[in-house]
Design an enzyme around this catalytic site. Structure first.
Site, PDB file in Angstrom:
ATOM      1  N   ARG A  44       0.832  -1.212   0.000  1.00  0.00           N
ATOM      2  CA  ARG A  44       0.000   0.000   0.000  1.00  0.00           C
ATOM      3  C   ARG A  44       0.860   1.253   0.000  1.00  0.00           C
ATOM      4  O   ARG A  44       0.577   2.222  -0.687  1.00  0.00           O
ATOM      5  CB  ARG A  44      -0.932   0.037   1.222  1.00  0.00           C
ATOM      6  CG  ARG A  44      -2.082  -0.915   1.129  1.00  0.00           C
ATOM      7  CD  ARG A  44      -2.998  -0.794   2.332  1.00  0.00           C
ATOM      8  NE  ARG A  44      -2.248  -0.887   3.569  1.00  0.00           N
ATOM      9  CZ  ARG A  44      -2.465  -0.159   4.653  1.00  0.00           C
ATOM     10  NH1 ARG A  44      -3.422   0.737   4.686  1.00  0.00           N
ATOM     11  NH2 ARG A  44      -1.741  -0.324   5.732  1.00  0.00           N
ATOM     12  N   ASN A  62      -6.153  -2.329   2.336  1.00  0.00           N
ATOM     13  CA  ASN A  62      -6.113  -3.782   2.494  1.00  0.00           C
ATOM     14  C   ASN A  62      -7.533  -4.308   2.609  1.00  0.00           C
ATOM     15  O   ASN A  62      -8.397  -3.664   3.194  1.00  0.00           O
ATOM     16  CB  ASN A  62      -5.347  -4.172   3.761  1.00  0.00           C
ATOM     17  CG  ASN A  62      -3.856  -4.032   3.613  1.00  0.00           C
ATOM     18  OD1 ASN A  62      -3.315  -4.009   2.520  1.00  0.00           O
ATOM     19  ND2 ASN A  62      -3.166  -3.939   4.739  1.00  0.00           N
TER      20      ASN A  62
END
Length: 114
Positions: A44, A62
């Protein structure tokens, strides 16, 4: 120390390659799901860093199933560059990318959603 600073210290490479030049183009928005080894490896943060450098907008988060979901808005060329870059990072193992074009949104930055 906040999580972004920790990740930056851990994953930021001082020898990061320069970004290529990109032509202007039509703005598109994609919902993209990455599956594989993409959680717990700085995925990320890498998406956030590159998307910000490319001046893309959207978000990344996520998912409970172990995947990473993002919405990315910008030119097709820049979005493809982002995806191709992620495939080149050795600590990630991307098994599949599911990409769907969605309506554009009025936003001005890229963020981590969770």
């Amino acid at each position: 120390m906040n999580i972004f600073k920790k990740l930056q210290k851990l994953f930021n490479s001082p020898q990061r390659k320069e970004l290529p030049s990109f032509a202007d183009g039509t703005i598109l928005r994609y919902k993209i799901r990455f599956e594989g080894i993409v959680q717990g490896v700085g995925f990320r943060y890498e998406v956030y860093q590159i998307a910000t450098q490319l001046k893309l907008t959207g978000w990344v988060r996520n998912e409970m199933d172990g995947s990473v979901l993002c919405e990315v808005q910008g030119t097709k060329e820049k979005i493809e560059y982002l995806i191709n870059h992620l495939y080149q990072v050795p600590r990630f193992q991307i098994d599949s990318v599911i990409k769907e074009e969605i309506p554009i949104k009025n936003e001005s930055s890229f963020r981590m959603a969770n």
